[in-house]
Design an enzyme around this catalytic site. Structure first.
Site, PDB file in Angstrom:
ATOM      1  N   LYS A   1       0.481   3.404  -2.906  1.00 35.77           N
ATOM      2  CA  LYS A   1      -0.694   4.455  -3.284  1.00 35.77           C
ATOM      3  C   LYS A   1      -0.229   5.652  -3.125  1.00 35.77           C
ATOM      4  CE  LYS A   1      -3.935   0.895  -1.305  1.00 35.77           C
ATOM      5  NZ  LYS A   1      -4.454   0.261   0.171  1.00 35.77           N
TER       6      LYS A   1
ATOM      7  N   TYR B   1      -2.917  -1.932 -10.755  1.00 36.62           N
ATOM      8  CA  TYR B   1      -2.850  -1.921  -9.209  1.00 36.62           C
ATOM      9  C   TYR B   1      -2.045  -2.965  -8.455  1.00 36.62           C
ATOM     10  CZ  TYR B   1      -4.751  -1.966  -4.337  1.00 36.62           C
ATOM     11  OH  TYR B   1      -4.696  -2.318  -3.251  1.00 36.62           O
TER      12      TYR B   1
ATOM     13  N   SER C   1       0.778  -1.503   0.151  1.00 42.69           N
ATOM     14  CA  SER C   1      -0.032  -0.151  -0.019  1.00 42.69           C
ATOM     15  C   SER C   1       0.798   1.150  -0.049  1.00 42.69           C
ATOM     16  CB  SER C   1      -1.019  -0.036   1.156  1.00 42.69           C
ATOM     17  OG  SER C   1      -2.064  -0.873   0.896  1.00 42.69           O
TER      18      SER C   1
ATOM     19  N   VAL D   1       1.029  -3.652   3.667  1.00 49.55           N
ATOM     20  CA  VAL D   1       1.026  -5.057   4.303  1.00 49.55           C
ATOM     21  C   VAL D   1       2.157  -5.799   4.049  1.00 49.55           C
ATOM     22  CG1 VAL D   1      -1.429  -5.303   4.391  1.00 49.55           C
ATOM     23  CG2 VAL D   1      -0.333  -6.123   2.497  1.00 49.55           C
TER      24      VAL D   1
ATOM     25  N   TYR E   1      -4.463   3.566   8.483  1.00 52.42           N
ATOM     26  CA  TYR E   1      -5.787   3.142   8.539  1.00 52.42           C
ATOM     27  C   TYR E   1      -6.544   3.361   9.877  1.00 52.42           C
ATOM     28  CZ  TYR E   1      -3.759   0.693   4.833  1.00 52.42           C
ATOM     29  OH  TYR E   1      -2.992   0.499   3.391  1.00 52.42           O
TER      30      TYR E   1
HETATM   31  N1  GLN Z   1      -2.237  -5.347  -2.259  1.00 50.26           N
HETATM   32  C1  GLN Z   1      -2.761  -5.312  -0.904  1.00 50.26           C
HETATM   33  C2  GLN Z   1      -4.300  -5.120  -1.300  1.00 50.26           C
HETATM   34  O1  GLN Z   1      -4.803  -4.878  -2.255  1.00 50.26           O
HETATM   35  C3  GLN Z   1      -2.221  -4.073  -0.118  1.00 50.26           C
HETATM   36  C4  GLN Z   1      -3.005  -3.632   1.064  1.00 50.26           C
HETATM   37  C5  GLN Z   1      -2.144  -3.059   1.990  1.00 50.26           C
HETATM   38  O2  GLN Z   1      -0.818  -2.909   1.793  1.00 50.26           O
HETATM   39  N2  GLN Z   1      -2.707  -2.419   3.075  1.00 50.26           N
HETATM   40  O3  GLN Z   1      -5.041  -5.684  -0.327  1.00 50.26           O
END
Ligand code: GLN
Length: 302
Positions: A63, A185, A60, A255, A237
């Site tokens: 992002k 993505y 993530s 993650v 989050y």
């Molecule tokens: N690739 C993970 C997902 O789409 C990324 C989520 C994350 O890092 N919080 O769930």
């Protein structure tokens, strides 16, 4: 400050967390790892300790990169017409908030729905390689690469992300091809970085968009400010509020166990430790960051 000592102190915290298991390739990562790189903007010195050089999936934290790319390509106003900047009360991959509130825009660019939407805005005119090159540039790391195994692992188990995308398509939030947007993505999540790449990204954001390694402006001042504020309010989050109180430095997690932190005008910090807490944030990584922030006195609210 002795970074190695702080690593030794905080490494055992990994025992209280678990590596992400919903993406099979991530489940295989050794949880007993903790590494850090600190980019000092005043001295231009870079210090690392522990597992600082291990490559891991950015997840993530990508992002941040696609949001910066979208702002660069489309402008701030256009991007935030399609995605809001509100904090979340749900897990990062929840569909609920969009369903309950029926707002027709995902909550923010750092939850999965918002990130998939942001990617969909640029998908038509952007190849994944453009994102990869941009990531290499703003992280000052030409070794960042796409891990095909992780990509396939993400793709084959990404039904929840597909659901979010189809939901947004059905509500006309996403107007173009879902497959293309999801492909980019999943690929952006599978880029492999180290704590050094993330410390550089943090340093760029902390330095108002000017790369401290060559003094070139790589992103606008407005984009750097916007991203830091979103990192503070939504980057971790549901733990964002708690970490704002306890740490007080704009931070984004992934993650894969990565953390990128931008301490305005002072430091860029990259951290890696793959075991996660229940909110999906690196558990030992955050414990380490808390100690570092305290020692360096970088809580922005001080
Ligand atoms: N690739 C993970 C997902 O789409 C990324 C989520 C994350 O890092 N919080 O769930």
């Amino acid at each position: 400050m002795d970074l190695s000592q702080l690593i030794t102190k905080n490494l055992p915290v990994y025992n209280k967390g678990k590596v992400a298991s919903y993406i099979p390739m991530l489940a295989q990562v050794d949880p007993k790892q903790l590494g850090v790189t600190l980019f000092n903007l005043k001295s231009n010195q870079v210090n690392s300790a522990g597992d600082y050089d291990v490559r891991f999936a950015i997840e993530s934290i990508s992002k941040v990169i696609t949001l910066l790319w979208a702002i660069k390509k489309l402008g701030m106003t256009e991007v935030f017409k399609h995605v809001s900047s509100r904090q979340t009360g749900f897990a990062f991959n929840s569909i609920l908030n969009m369903e309950i509130e029926n707002t027709n825009v995902p909550l923010n660019p750092f939850v999965n729905a918002g990130a998939i939407l942001t990617t969909s805005l640029i998908a038509k005119d952007t190849a994944f390689d453009d994102i990869l090159n941009f990531a290499q540039k703003i992280c000052n790391d030409s070794q960042i690469y796409l891990d095909e195994e992780i990509f396939n692992s993400e793709k084959s188990t990404g039904d929840l992300d597909r659901s979010l995308a189809y939901y947004m398509k059905s509500k006309n939030m996403i107007k173009n091809d879902i497959t293309l947007s999801l492909d980019i993505y999943f690929k952006q999540c599978s880029m492999m970085v180290t704590t050094k790449s993330l410390a550089n990204l943090g340093a760029l954001l902390a330095n108002d968009g000017i790369a401290p390694w060559n003094n070139h402006r790589l992103i606008s001042s407005n984009a750097a400010t916007c991203v830091k504020s979103l990192m503070m309010t939504t980057g971790l989050y549901n733990q964002s509020g708690i970490c704002s109180r306890l740490i007080g430095v704009p931070t984004k997690s992934g993650v894969g166990g990565g953390l990128v932190c931008a301490s305005p005008e002072k430091y860029g910090i990259g951290i890696f430790s793959p075991a996660l807490n229940k909110d999906g944030n690196s558990i030992a990584g955050l414990a380490l960051l808390k100690d570092i922030a305290k020692e360096l006195k970088i809580n922005i609210f001080r």
